[in-house]
Motif scaffolding. Structure first.
Motif, PDB file in Angstrom:
ATOM      1  N   LEU A   1       0.848  -1.186   0.000  1.00 11.40           N
ATOM      2  CA  LEU A   1       0.000   0.000   0.000  1.00 11.40           C
ATOM      3  C   LEU A   1       0.884   1.237   0.000  1.00 11.40           C
ATOM      4  CD1 LEU A   1      -2.814  -0.922   2.564  1.00 11.40           C
ATOM      5  CD2 LEU A   1      -2.829  -1.131   0.073  1.00 11.40           C
ATOM      6  N   PRO A   2       0.691   2.161  -0.922  1.00 14.51           N
ATOM      7  CA  PRO A   2       1.539   3.361  -0.995  1.00 14.51           C
ATOM      8  C   PRO A   2       1.644   4.142   0.311  1.00 14.51           C
ATOM      9  CG  PRO A   2       0.241   3.164  -2.996  1.00 14.51           C
ATOM     10  CD  PRO A   2      -0.261   2.094  -2.065  1.00 14.51           C
ATOM     11  N   PRO A   3       0.555   4.370   1.069  1.00 16.79           N
ATOM     12  CA  PRO A   3       0.716   5.136   2.319  1.00 16.79           C
ATOM     13  C   PRO A   3       1.632   4.439   3.324  1.00 16.79           C
ATOM     14  CG  PRO A   3      -1.587   5.078   1.664  1.00 16.79           C
ATOM     15  CD  PRO A   3      -0.873   4.091   0.799  1.00 16.79           C
ATOM     16  N   THR A   4       1.502   3.108   3.437  1.00 21.29           N
ATOM     17  CA  THR A   4       2.376   2.368   4.357  1.00 21.29           C
ATOM     18  C   THR A   4       3.822   2.429   3.887  1.00 21.29           C
ATOM     19  OG1 THR A   4       0.538   0.852   4.820  1.00 21.29           O
ATOM     20  CG2 THR A   4       2.727   0.174   5.541  1.00 21.29           C
ATOM     21  N   ALA A   5       4.033   2.234   2.581  1.00 18.13           N
ATOM     22  CA  ALA A   5       5.390   2.303   2.035  1.00 18.13           C
ATOM     23  C   ALA A   5       5.995   3.677   2.269  1.00 18.13           C
ATOM     24  CB  ALA A   5       5.374   1.973   0.538  1.00 18.13           C
ATOM     25  N   ALA A   6       5.187   4.728   2.087  1.00 16.94           N
ATOM     26  CA  ALA A   6       5.697   6.088   2.264  1.00 16.94           C
ATOM     27  C   ALA A   6       6.078   6.356   3.715  1.00 16.94           C
ATOM     28  CB  ALA A   6       4.650   7.101   1.797  1.00 16.94           C
ATOM     29  N   PHE A   7       5.243   5.922   4.651  1.00 14.30           N
ATOM     30  CA  PHE A   7       5.539   6.181   6.058  1.00 14.30           C
ATOM     31  C   PHE A   7       6.760   5.384   6.522  1.00 14.30           C
ATOM     32  CE2 PHE A   7       5.340   5.450  10.578  1.00 14.30           C
ATOM     33  CZ  PHE A   7       5.049   6.710  11.080  1.00 14.30           C
ATOM     34  N   VAL A   8       6.739   4.066   6.279  1.00 11.13           N
ATOM     35  CA  VAL A   8       7.842   3.219   6.754  1.00 11.13           C
ATOM     36  C   VAL A   8       9.139   3.579   6.027  1.00 11.13           C
ATOM     37  CG1 VAL A   8       8.672   0.844   6.988  1.00 11.13           C
ATOM     38  CG2 VAL A   8       6.260   1.363   7.386  1.00 11.13           C
ATOM     39  N   GLY A   9       9.052   3.807   4.705  1.00  9.35           N
ATOM     40  CA  GLY A   9      10.248   4.170   3.953  1.00  9.35           C
ATOM     41  C   GLY A   9      10.816   5.507   4.382  1.00  9.35           C
ATOM     42  N   GLY A  10       9.926   6.471   4.665  1.00  4.89           N
ATOM     43  CA  GLY A  10      10.401   7.773   5.139  1.00  4.89           C
ATOM     44  C   GLY A  10      11.072   7.681   6.492  1.00  4.89           C
ATOM     45  N   ARG A  11      10.473   6.880   7.394  1.00  6.36           N
ATOM     46  CA  ARG A  11      11.064   6.735   8.739  1.00  6.36           C
ATOM     47  C   ARG A  11      12.399   6.001   8.680  1.00  6.36           C
ATOM     48  NH1 ARG A  11      13.353   7.281  12.538  1.00  6.36           N
ATOM     49  NH2 ARG A  11      12.781   6.995  14.746  1.00  6.36           N
ATOM     50  N   LEU A  12      12.481   4.967   7.843  1.00  4.22           N
ATOM     51  CA  LEU A  12      13.742   4.234   7.695  1.00  4.22           C
ATOM     52  C   LEU A  12      14.820   5.151   7.130  1.00  4.22           C
ATOM     53  CD1 LEU A  12      13.993   0.630   6.190  1.00  4.22           C
ATOM     54  CD2 LEU A  12      15.830   2.294   6.005  1.00  4.22           C
ATOM     55  N   SER A  13      14.484   5.905   6.093  1.00  4.14           N
ATOM     56  CA  SER A  13      15.463   6.812   5.476  1.00  4.14           C
ATOM     57  C   SER A  13      15.917   7.885   6.450  1.00  4.14           C
ATOM     58  CB  SER A  13      14.855   7.465   4.234  1.00  4.14           C
ATOM     59  OG  SER A  13      14.461   6.492   3.294  1.00  4.14           O
ATOM     60  N   GLU A  14      14.979   8.398   7.237  1.00  2.88           N
ATOM     61  CA  GLU A  14      15.325   9.407   8.237  1.00  2.88           C
ATOM     62  C   GLU A  14      16.352   8.872   9.221  1.00  2.88           C
ATOM     63  OE1 GLU A  14      12.958  12.195  11.485  1.00  2.88           O
ATOM     64  OE2 GLU A  14      12.262  10.165  11.092  1.00  2.88           O
TER      65      GLU A  14
END
Length: 433
Positions: free
Chosen positions: A333-346
């Motif tokens: 799901l794009p929203p889940t990917a965006a949240f988890v990916g953003g937090r991991l990258s941060e």
């Protein structure tokens, strides 16, 4: 104890397999005026020195599904030196228009990383973006292959694959992240081996912060003060975190402060035992559970076992959540990917810049409940119980541990805390410096 050990590292073995290319063009020292302008907002957030570290970092990203796509986007925009992507899976029609926004219809049939490279490169021409081949070749490599990278990130793989990559990265003493999403749910795991970082904060009226052990995994190494032009006093605290690999974290107990509190235990989400059960199922069967009656029964039994191991209340596990988790398995799901990916990258950016406290060590995301929690699931490496065989990072701490009683060593092997004489060793070392 928090400055004692990463895993003991044996001498690098001779590599018998073919090596993947890991040659990077190192940037010149200092940021150019163009880079200062390009990364102005980032420099305002974490400083020029941190941006220089980020600019010189070489990243290995394993998998370019929805989560990996978000990570590739964020790290490329952040301005790392190079991004090597391992994923030769052929692009499928169902990949187009979901969350893998670097792929197009004309890419169907092409290796996923190679198809996405031009569009990732367009985000930031200053970053070297390249394909690292496929997973099967990567898994043949030893720690020598991982040594040139400053961080290794593996997304959406089964537990056995993640553990193999984690082990090789740890033997090369390289930070490792694992991440995965399943529909509304996601997780991030971090094994940074041993990581030092800086926290800057306004100095309070409380007594001075002193070098000491804060938790089972964290210690304060050094404290300095700085007076700002405004007259405000800033406290600069250097800390260190130690980590354990995924295979140990997956069997680690909850921290004592959670186990000692009924209220905190009730707040632990069912997602945690479900993920542990998923890892165990994948290890046992080499795949994720499907929707057959046998798989559902086996998975449910594993979840109950994991919940019992974590000492969670019986009401933690609800049939509705188990059904939802199984229905969401492997969905993107794009929203889940965006949240988890953003937090991991941060977190990766903070680790590269050596700023702020990193994830220690398991972060969960429940998009259905709109909640995110971080749990420290730590088990000391086995070498910790035998002082003579430890991979010691700090001689002063080594001496403290070597002088521990048999009872203390037994407690340390179980991951218990504190070690009475280790704090004095840390303080003594800092005074000598």
């Amino acid at each position: 104890m928090a400055t004692i050990i990463a895993a003991a590292l044996p001498p690098p073995p001779t590599n018998g397999g073919g090596q993947l290319p890991t040659t990077f063009d190192a940037p010149t020292a200092g940021l150019s005026s163009d880079e200062m302008a390009l990364y102005d907002r980032q420099i305002r957030l974490w400083g020029a020195q941190a941006q220089e570290r980020i600019r010189s970092a070489n990243i290995l990203l394993v998998s370019l599904r929805a989560l990996g796509t978000e990570v590739a986007k964020s790290l490329t925009l952040a301005g790392v030196c190079s991004l090597t992507i391992v994923d030769d899976t052929p692009v499928m029609e169902e990949d187009i228009g979901v969350a893998q926004f670097f792929l197009r219809a004309e890419d169907v049939g092409k290796p996923r990383a190679e198809a996405a490279l031009p569009r990732i490169q367009d985000l930031n021409p200053r970053v070297l973006v390249k394909s690292g081949g496929g997973l099967s070749t990567l898994l043949m490599q030893d720690q020598n292959y991982y040594a040139p990278f400053d961080c290794v990130i593996a997304c959406d793989h089964d537990s056995a694959t993640l553990s193999m990559i984690n082990t090789a990265a740890r033997f090369a003493a390289r930070p490792f992240y694992a991440g995965g999403i399943h529909g509304f749910y996601g997780y991030i795991f971090a094994d940074l081996v041993v990581h030092e970082y800086i926290i800057e904060r306004e100095k309070s009226n409380m007594p001075n912060t002193n070098p000491r052990l804060e938790t089972l995994t964290r210690s304060i190494l050094n404290v300095t003060n700085r007076k700002e032009s405004s007259g405000k006093q800033t406290e600069i605290v250097k800390k260190q975190e130690i980590y354990c690999p995924l295979i140990l974290a997956n069997t680690a107990p909850l921290s004592p402060d959670i186990l000692s509190s009924r209220r905190k235990l009730k707040s632990v989400p069912a997602l945690l035992p479900c993920l542990r059960a998923l890892f165990d199922f994948q290890t046992a069967f080499g795949r994720s559970p499907n929707h057959t009656g046998a798989d559902i029964a086996t998975f449910t039994t594993l979840v109950k076992q994991k919940s019992s191991e974590l000492q969670l209340p019986a009401e933690t596990l609800q049939p509705s959540f188990l059904r939802s988790f199984l229905q969401n398995l492997s969905a993107e799901l794009p929203p889940t990917a965006a949240f988890v990916g953003g937090r991991l990258s941060e977190d990766v950016i903070n680790v590269l810049g050596k700023r702020e406290q990193p994830i220690q060590n398991f972060a969960l995301f429940d998009g259905d409940a709109l909640s995110g929690r971080i749990f420290s699931l730590y088990t000391a490496p086995p070498e910790l119980a035998v002082p003579g065989s430890m991979g010691i990072l700090d001689p002063a701490i080594a001496a403290a541990v070597a002088g521990a009683s048999p009872e203390e060593l037994e407690r340390m092997a179980k991951g218990e805390f504190p070690i009475p004489n280790a704090a004095a060793a840390v303080a003594g070392q800092q005074q000598q410096q």
